[in-house]
Design a protein around this motif. Structure first.
Motif, PDB file in Angstrom:
ATOM      1  N   ASP A   1      25.145  14.583 116.071  1.00  0.00           N
ATOM      2  CA  ASP A   1      25.056  13.220 116.758  1.00  0.00           C
ATOM      3  C   ASP A   1      26.105  12.593 116.099  1.00  0.00           C
ATOM      4  OD1 ASP A   1      22.273  11.524 115.184  1.00  0.00           O
ATOM      5  OD2 ASP A   1      23.895  12.965 114.384  1.00  0.00           O
ATOM      6  N   GLY A   2      26.622  13.230 115.077  1.00  0.00           N
ATOM      7  CA  GLY A   2      27.679  12.715 114.301  1.00  0.00           C
ATOM      8  C   GLY A   2      27.304  11.583 113.370  1.00  0.00           C
ATOM      9  N   ALA A   3      26.270  11.192 113.177  1.00  0.00           N
ATOM     10  CA  ALA A   3      25.664  10.343 112.391  1.00  0.00           C
ATOM     11  C   ALA A   3      25.631  10.755 110.890  1.00  0.00           C
ATOM     12  CB  ALA A   3      24.166   9.838 112.547  1.00  0.00           C
ATOM     13  N   PRO A   4      25.491   9.818 109.977  1.00  0.00           N
ATOM     14  CA  PRO A   4      25.370  10.235 108.479  1.00  0.00           C
ATOM     15  C   PRO A   4      24.088  10.757 108.232  1.00  0.00           C
ATOM     16  CG  PRO A   4      25.587   7.965 108.436  1.00  0.00           C
ATOM     17  CD  PRO A   4      25.744   8.450 109.880  1.00  0.00           C
ATOM     18  N   PHE A   5      23.896  11.422 106.896  1.00  0.00           N
ATOM     19  CA  PHE A   5      22.678  12.021 106.845  1.00  0.00           C
ATOM     20  C   PHE A   5      21.266  10.950 106.844  1.00  0.00           C
ATOM     21  CE2 PHE A   5      20.158  15.320 104.781  1.00  0.00           C
ATOM     22  CZ  PHE A   5      19.043  14.518 104.250  1.00  0.00           C
ATOM     23  N   PRO A   6      20.554  11.419 107.842  1.00  0.00           N
ATOM     24  CA  PRO A   6      20.339  12.790 108.263  1.00  0.00           C
ATOM     25  C   PRO A   6      21.067  12.968 109.736  1.00  0.00           C
ATOM     26  CG  PRO A   6      18.150  11.514 108.526  1.00  0.00           C
ATOM     27  CD  PRO A   6      19.287  10.520 107.847  1.00  0.00           C
ATOM     28  N   THR A   7      21.629  13.796 109.670  1.00  0.00           N
ATOM     29  CA  THR A   7      22.363  14.180 111.036  1.00  0.00           C
ATOM     30  C   THR A   7      21.238  14.814 111.950  1.00  0.00           C
ATOM     31  OG1 THR A   7      24.140  14.439 109.916  1.00  0.00           O
ATOM     32  CG2 THR A   7      24.451  15.121 111.833  1.00  0.00           C
ATOM     33  N   SER A   8      21.302  14.485 113.178  1.00  0.00           N
ATOM     34  CA  SER A   8      20.671  15.347 114.334  1.00  0.00           C
ATOM     35  C   SER A   8      21.534  16.367 114.880  1.00  0.00           C
ATOM     36  CB  SER A   8      20.060  14.353 115.241  1.00  0.00           C
ATOM     37  OG  SER A   8      19.395  13.451 114.985  1.00  0.00           O
ATOM     38  N   LEU A   9      21.100  17.451 114.849  1.00  0.00           N
ATOM     39  CA  LEU A   9      21.861  18.627 115.467  1.00  0.00           C
ATOM     40  C   LEU A   9      21.066  19.737 116.205  1.00  0.00           C
ATOM     41  CD1 LEU A   9      21.353  21.465 113.805  1.00  0.00           C
ATOM     42  CD2 LEU A   9      22.270  20.330 111.954  1.00  0.00           C
ATOM     43  N   LEU A  10      21.724  20.219 116.984  1.00  0.00           N
ATOM     44  CA  LEU A  10      21.304  21.349 117.834  1.00  0.00           C
ATOM     45  C   LEU A  10      22.030  22.727 117.633  1.00  0.00           C
ATOM     46  CD1 LEU A  10      19.189  22.632 119.728  1.00  0.00           C
ATOM     47  CD2 LEU A  10      20.890  21.850 121.682  1.00  0.00           C
ATOM     48  N   LEU A  11      21.493  23.800 116.888  1.00  0.00           N
ATOM     49  CA  LEU A  11      22.045  24.852 116.777  1.00  0.00           C
ATOM     50  C   LEU A  11      21.498  26.066 117.603  1.00  0.00           C
ATOM     51  CD1 LEU A  11      23.908  26.823 114.930  1.00  0.00           C
ATOM     52  CD2 LEU A  11      21.723  27.059 113.348  1.00  0.00           C
ATOM     53  N   VAL A  12      22.510  26.492 118.362  1.00  0.00           N
ATOM     54  CA  VAL A  12      21.863  27.817 119.020  1.00  0.00           C
ATOM     55  C   VAL A  12      22.802  28.928 118.660  1.00  0.00           C
ATOM     56  CG1 VAL A  12      21.850  28.658 121.664  1.00  0.00           C
ATOM     57  CG2 VAL A  12      21.650  26.148 121.077  1.00  0.00           C
ATOM     58  N   LEU A  13      21.991  30.173 118.442  1.00  0.00           N
ATOM     59  CA  LEU A  13      22.775  31.187 118.097  1.00  0.00           C
ATOM     60  C   LEU A  13      22.159  32.460 119.352  1.00  0.00           C
ATOM     61  CD1 LEU A  13      21.543  31.846 114.472  1.00  0.00           C
ATOM     62  CD2 LEU A  13      23.749  30.867 115.455  1.00  0.00           C
ATOM     63  N   ILE A  14      23.434  33.189 119.698  1.00  0.00           N
ATOM     64  CA  ILE A  14      23.169  34.279 120.634  1.00  0.00           C
ATOM     65  C   ILE A  14      22.941  35.260 119.701  1.00  0.00           C
ATOM     66  CG2 ILE A  14      24.130  35.419 122.519  1.00  0.00           C
ATOM     67  CD1 ILE A  14      25.239  33.024 123.584  1.00  0.00           C
ATOM     68  N   VAL A  15      21.948  36.377 119.875  1.00  0.00           N
ATOM     69  CA  VAL A  15      21.761  37.201 119.000  1.00  0.00           C
ATOM     70  C   VAL A  15      21.599  38.589 119.720  1.00  0.00           C
ATOM     71  CG1 VAL A  15      20.083  38.195 117.273  1.00  0.00           C
ATOM     72  CG2 VAL A  15      20.188  35.799 117.431  1.00  0.00           C
ATOM     73  N   PRO A  16      22.843  39.488 119.236  1.00  0.00           N
ATOM     74  CA  PRO A  16      22.821  40.813 119.824  1.00  0.00           C
ATOM     75  C   PRO A  16      22.479  41.799 118.704  1.00  0.00           C
ATOM     76  CG  PRO A  16      24.975  40.374 118.997  1.00  0.00           C
ATOM     77  CD  PRO A  16      23.922  39.018 118.434  1.00  0.00           C
ATOM     78  N   ALA A  17      22.212  42.967 119.217  1.00  0.00           N
ATOM     79  CA  ALA A  17      21.938  43.933 118.148  1.00  0.00           C
ATOM     80  C   ALA A  17      22.938  44.270 117.059  1.00  0.00           C
ATOM     81  CB  ALA A  17      21.341  45.391 118.772  1.00  0.00           C
ATOM     82  N   ALA A  18      24.326  43.992 117.843  1.00  0.00           N
ATOM     83  CA  ALA A  18      25.321  44.126 116.833  1.00  0.00           C
ATOM     84  C   ALA A  18      26.507  43.511 117.328  1.00  0.00           C
ATOM     85  CB  ALA A  18      25.781  45.865 116.877  1.00  0.00           C
ATOM     86  N   PHE A  19      27.309  42.791 116.470  1.00  0.00           N
ATOM     87  CA  PHE A  19      28.505  42.012 117.058  1.00  0.00           C
ATOM     88  C   PHE A  19      29.226  42.526 118.116  1.00  0.00           C
ATOM     89  CE2 PHE A  19      26.489  38.841 114.763  1.00  0.00           C
ATOM     90  CZ  PHE A  19      26.810  38.308 113.806  1.00  0.00           C
ATOM     91  N   SER A  20      29.638  43.636 117.816  1.00  0.00           N
ATOM     92  CA  SER A  20      30.638  44.400 118.770  1.00  0.00           C
ATOM     93  C   SER A  20      29.975  45.861 118.871  1.00  0.00           C
ATOM     94  CB  SER A  20      32.110  44.465 118.107  1.00  0.00           C
ATOM     95  OG  SER A  20      32.146  44.837 117.034  1.00  0.00           O
ATOM     96  N   ILE A  21      29.839  46.327 120.010  1.00  0.00           N
ATOM     97  CA  ILE A  21      29.421  47.582 120.305  1.00  0.00           C
ATOM     98  C   ILE A  21      30.055  48.241 121.349  1.00  0.00           C
ATOM     99  CG2 ILE A  21      27.739  46.487 121.981  1.00  0.00           C
ATOM    100  CD1 ILE A  21      25.794  48.301 121.313  1.00  0.00           C
ATOM    101  N   THR A  22      30.178  49.538 121.302  1.00  0.00           N
ATOM    102  CA  THR A  22      30.668  50.219 122.502  1.00  0.00           C
ATOM    103  C   THR A  22      29.759  51.006 123.317  1.00  0.00           C
ATOM    104  OG1 THR A  22      32.426  51.063 120.905  1.00  0.00           O
ATOM    105  CG2 THR A  22      32.445  52.311 122.994  1.00  0.00           C
ATOM    106  N   LEU A  23      29.674  50.641 124.482  1.00  0.00           N
ATOM    107  CA  LEU A  23      28.890  51.301 125.476  1.00  0.00           C
ATOM    108  C   LEU A  23      29.374  52.133 126.449  1.00  0.00           C
ATOM    109  CD1 LEU A  23      27.091  47.931 126.744  1.00  0.00           C
ATOM    110  CD2 LEU A  23      26.288  49.391 125.048  1.00  0.00           C
ATOM    111  N   SER A  24      28.463  53.294 126.508  1.00  0.00           N
ATOM    112  CA  SER A  24      28.947  54.361 127.556  1.00  0.00           C
ATOM    113  C   SER A  24      28.398  53.822 128.775  1.00  0.00           C
ATOM    114  CB  SER A  24      28.277  55.911 127.162  1.00  0.00           C
ATOM    115  OG  SER A  24      28.564  56.256 125.960  1.00  0.00           O
TER     116      SER A  24
END
Lengths: 44, 190, 181
Positions: free
Chosen positions: C123-146
């Motif tokens: 939210d851009g406010a000084p401490f404490p800042t409100s935030l939303l963090l979203v992670l997309i979690v794969p088994a591996a960052f880069s992967i080769t698929l057959s």
């Protein structure tokens, strides 16, 4: 891939827009909880 | 008689990034996809936490309809009749204070972790319905303790429980101004 | 006149396939079928689909049959897969295991990458800042698929709201790229 679980930092590094400032807003204990969740997800 | 020349050959037919002829394989695909995440107020989030209304509603300082659920039993939330907290050396029960509902997609085990100076004196009981005749009797089949080690209740999507509080300060030596409970973490695990 | 006959006979051969003989011609107009269809994400050569498990419900489809991650009140699965929730809880860490899957439904090996994997709004406010963090979690960052292989993706959301009210939300895009390996 490395056998260690990635850190939240690794996720930002792997992302095109990496804003150091934003990530510094996350409290350390929350980062630890996040990394524990990531580790749990990847060990399934 | 010069007609439009039509080239026939492998790889010359690529339309956008779709399949090339011949080897039958695509060389690359790039697709942008939407990612939309909202933070919802507790009453409409995937784990619904909402004040249950009723006579004990005044203890709920934020019922979750616009923010996060908050329960306050201290001088900052004194009752109309002047009460500022629970009694010392007493057993206090507050029935049907709030609701926990699973508004997600998979069954979850719900438990409550407490923190505060005397958090062991506060117990949370979950009941299938509001208005149970004894919401604190764990032997009746529809009541379960949800705080404390190993205690949880399983909610399938759409299922909910009403949570009642029991505070036992009998013989504990806590008196005026002592903190019992400060925060709780409601945890739901699939 | 001789030449014209030559052209006419070549035209007759072109209807059936390749011209043979001296290989010289003035022109060929050969019509061939080229069929390219758009398939919905789930059945395209790069299969992008909701996971078959319950948290696949958080992956919705757009009007053009593309996948979208939708953790909000506009997800059309609310009421029949999502039991009414319209967003993540504030001041909470929420983990969604197995939300979507990318499968190689083509014919050769591909290197698969999804980026960004981390999204953050404050939210851009000084401490404490409100935030939303979203992670997309794969088994591996880069992967080769057959062909036939797939990679599952999880989502983790951390919401910190300094006043307990939902203020920060995220509308962004992830880029899924597959290149022949």
């Amino acid at each position: 891939m490395s056998s260690e679980s990635p850190t939240v930092d690794d996720y930002f590094e792997a992302s095109d827009e990496y804003d150091h400032d934003d990530k510094s807003e996350i409290p350390a204990e929350k980062l630890a909880e996040l990394e524990a969740e990531i580790s749990a997800l990847q060990s399934d | 008689m010069q007609r439009r020349k039509f080239m026939i050959g492998v790889g010359s037919l690529a339309a956008g990034s779709a399949a090339a002829m011949g080897t039958g394989a695509f060389t690359s695909v790039t697709a942008s996809r939407d990612v939309d995440v909202e933070v919802a107020s507790d009453a409409s989030a995937y784990l619904r936490l909402e004040g249950a209304g009723g006579p004990n509603a005044p203890y709920v300082t934020d019922d979750g309809s616009s923010g996060t659920l908050g329960i306050t039993l201290d001088p900052s939330n004194s009752t109309a009749a002047g009460g500022e907290g629970v009694n010392p050396d007493a057993l206090t029960r507050i029935d049907d204070l709030f609701v926990i509902e699973n508004q997600g997609t998979q069954s979850v085990d719900v438990s409550i972790a407490k923190s505060g100076d005397n958090s062991g004196l506060v117990c949370f009981f979950a009941n299938d319905a509001q208005g149970a005749s004894d919401p604190y009797d764990e032997s009746n089949g529809s009541t379960a303790r949800i705080d404390g080690s190993g205690n949880d209740v399983t909610l399938s999507p759409g299922e909910s429980v009403y949570v009642s509080l029991q505070i036992d300060t009998r013989g504990e030596g806590v008196g005026d101004g002592d903190e019992l409970l400060d925060t709780v973490v409601v945890e739901a695990v699939a | 006149m001789e030449r014209r006959k030559f052209v006419l006979s070549l035209g007759a051969l072109a209807g059936g396939g390749a011209a043979v003989g001296t290989g010289a011609f003035s022109s060929v107009g050969a019509s061939r079928d080229v069929t390219i269809d758009v398939a919905g994400d789930a059945s395209a050569y790069l299969g992008i689909k909701p996971h078959s498990g319950p948290n696949g419900q958080y992956a919705d489809t757009t009007s053009s049959d593309a996948l979208a991650l939708d953790f909000s009140g506009s997800n059309s699965n609310i009421g029949n897969g999502i039991a009414g929730g319209e967003g993540v809880n504030a001041n909470a860490l929420t983990t969604f295991a197995n939300v979507f899957t990318v499968e190689n439904q083509g014919t050769q090996d591909i290197d698969l990458e999804v980026t960004p994997l981390a999204f953050i709004e404050t939210d851009g406010a000084p401490f404490p800042t409100s935030l939303l963090l979203v992670l997309i979690v794969p088994a591996a960052f880069s992967i080769t698929l057959s062909p036939g292989q797939s990679q599952d993706y999880h989502v983790v959301a951390l919401s910190l709201e300094s006043d307990g009210e939902p203020d920060v939300s995220l509308q962004d895009e992830m880029r899924i790229t597959a290149e022949e390996a």
